[in-house]
Scaffold this active site. Sequence first.
Site, PDB file in Angstrom:
ATOM      1  N   ARG A 128       0.832  -1.230   0.000  1.00 54.70           N
ATOM      2  CA  ARG A 128       0.000   0.000   0.000  1.00 54.70           C
ATOM      3  C   ARG A 128       0.858   1.269   0.000  1.00 54.70           C
ATOM      4  NH1 ARG A 128      -3.719  -3.457  -1.641  1.00 54.70           N
ATOM      5  NH2 ARG A 128      -4.838  -4.564  -0.031  1.00 54.70           N
ATOM      6  N   ASP A 161       0.547 -13.142  -0.065  1.00 53.07           N
ATOM      7  CA  ASP A 161      -0.462 -12.232  -0.634  1.00 53.07           C
ATOM      8  C   ASP A 161      -0.977 -11.289   0.457  1.00 53.07           C
ATOM      9  OD1 ASP A 161      -2.162 -10.891  -2.307  1.00 53.07           O
ATOM     10  OD2 ASP A 161      -3.625 -12.493  -2.499  1.00 53.07           O
TER      11      ASP A 161
HETATM   12  C1  NCD Z   1      -5.473  -7.816  -3.418  1.00 54.14           C
HETATM   13  C2  NCD Z   1      -5.357  -6.428  -2.849  1.00 54.14           C
HETATM   14  O1  NCD Z   1      -6.145  -6.077  -1.951  1.00 54.14           O
HETATM   15  O2  NCD Z   1      -4.496  -5.682  -3.286  1.00 54.14           O
HETATM   16  N1  NCD Z   1      -6.574  -8.492  -2.800  1.00 54.14           N
HETATM   17  C3  NCD Z   1      -6.745  -9.815  -2.661  1.00 54.14           C
HETATM   18  O3  NCD Z   1      -7.814 -10.217  -2.241  1.00 54.14           O
HETATM   19  N2  NCD Z   1      -5.795 -10.679  -2.944  1.00 54.14           N
HETATM   20  C4  NCD Z   1      -5.653  -7.659  -4.891  1.00 54.14           C
HETATM   21  C5  NCD Z   1      -5.565  -8.928  -5.605  1.00 54.14           C
HETATM   22  O4  NCD Z   1      -4.502  -9.560  -5.557  1.00 54.14           O
HETATM   23  O5  NCD Z   1      -6.543  -9.301  -6.246  1.00 54.14           O
HETATM   24 ZN    ZN Z   2      -3.384 -11.034  -6.390  1.00 53.59          ZN
END
Ligand code: NCD
Ligand code: ZN
Length: 407
Positions: A58, A275
């Site tokens: 972010r 992630d």
């Molecule tokens: C990710 C994000 O919030 O940046 N969110 C997620 O659910 N993995 C975006 C993404 O990778 O689709």
């Molecule tokens: Zn993703």
Amino acid sequence: MILRNCKALINGKIEEVDILIEGERIKKVGKIIRGDESINIRKKIVIPAFIDVHVHLRDFKERHKETIETGTKAAISSGITTLIEMPNTEPSIDNMENLKKRISIINKKSYVDVGIFFKFTDKIEKDVEDVFGYKFYMDKPFSDETFIKSFELGKIVCYHAEDYKIIEENKKKFREHHKIRNCKAEVIAIQKVAKNALIKRKKVHICHISCSDSLKYLNEYTTCEVTPHHLLLNKEHYEEYGGIAKVNPPLKSKKDNIYLLEALKKGKIDIIASDHAPHSISEKESEDSPSGIPNLDVMAKIFLTLVKRNVISLYDLWRLYSRNPAEIFGIKEKGYLREGYYADMVVVDFDAKGKIDPDEFFSKAKYSPFEGFKYHGDVEIVFLRGKIVYYDGDIVEKRGRFIFRDF
Ligand code: NCD
Ligand code: ZN
């Protein structure tokens, strides 16, 4: 500095050695007689530090969700000394100006070494310098031409494999998140990527696989990753946690959990990644909760516990969360405890025990669908390029910098 009496993971095997660090690197592994400063590791396990190739830090206009500082502090507390971040920032990293701004913040604020995936768009003409590769979002509209072009550049492309056309069709029929983004959406997207990779003989990477059926379509040109939530959580957890467990791709079935874990152990999955996708708690608790789970704080606790319980081996953890990420993405001189390599290491405490408590997170996102998870194993000391940066719960030095793949 010398680390004495280590049980170190050398080329995947535990050996009793001393480790001599000189400057940023490992100078010698073996029996070391002489030397100045030394730490007695007392036969604890020492492993190459973790490398996380799927992180959303972010910052920019979303500092309320996370900053490079808070996100990378969370990483270091999990023994992650290197990460590659995703370009879907606000504004996104799809042009040189934003890339430059990003690099400058990383160099000022980061606690770990950070590389970047550039967002793939039709504006890209030739390989972008200073990045590890590209991220291609298949869950948003794109032209066939742009998609084909993504197989024609030198650097690796990581695909978010959920087909937007299937998603749109499903939206007409369903309201539930996991029905809109179902396994069909993932499987169709993966089939497209794998087929083109084979035709073009181009190595590609598929992000966060969530369905057992997806595994059938992988080939020698594809590598793939799995997250802790797709391995360990399913629709039942989504029903229990609601927005907190809402993520893309959505949590699937228990059967998918079991198949993915089996595939992981058999070497069919190449990488573990967090992630880490933090949002503020008020956003997550709102009616239209954004997707994403903040995982950086829990990665070590979860995976060391799986090792402690013999679900996976320490070798597996190293392969999936250090060696393969370094090799697949070309992160130089990391991923092994080896003479000449960077001294990026973790001293593991397999006696550490407790329950995951989001109040203790370094991340700004202090919630987790893993809250209450009973962990048995944690990170004790972390070395980043030769220096101790984390010791027994405390961050002791800021030592991150921007890194890139230079070919
Ligand atoms: C990710 C994000 O919030 O940046 N969110 C997620 O659910 N993995 C975006 C993404 O990778 O689709
Ligand atoms: Zn993703």
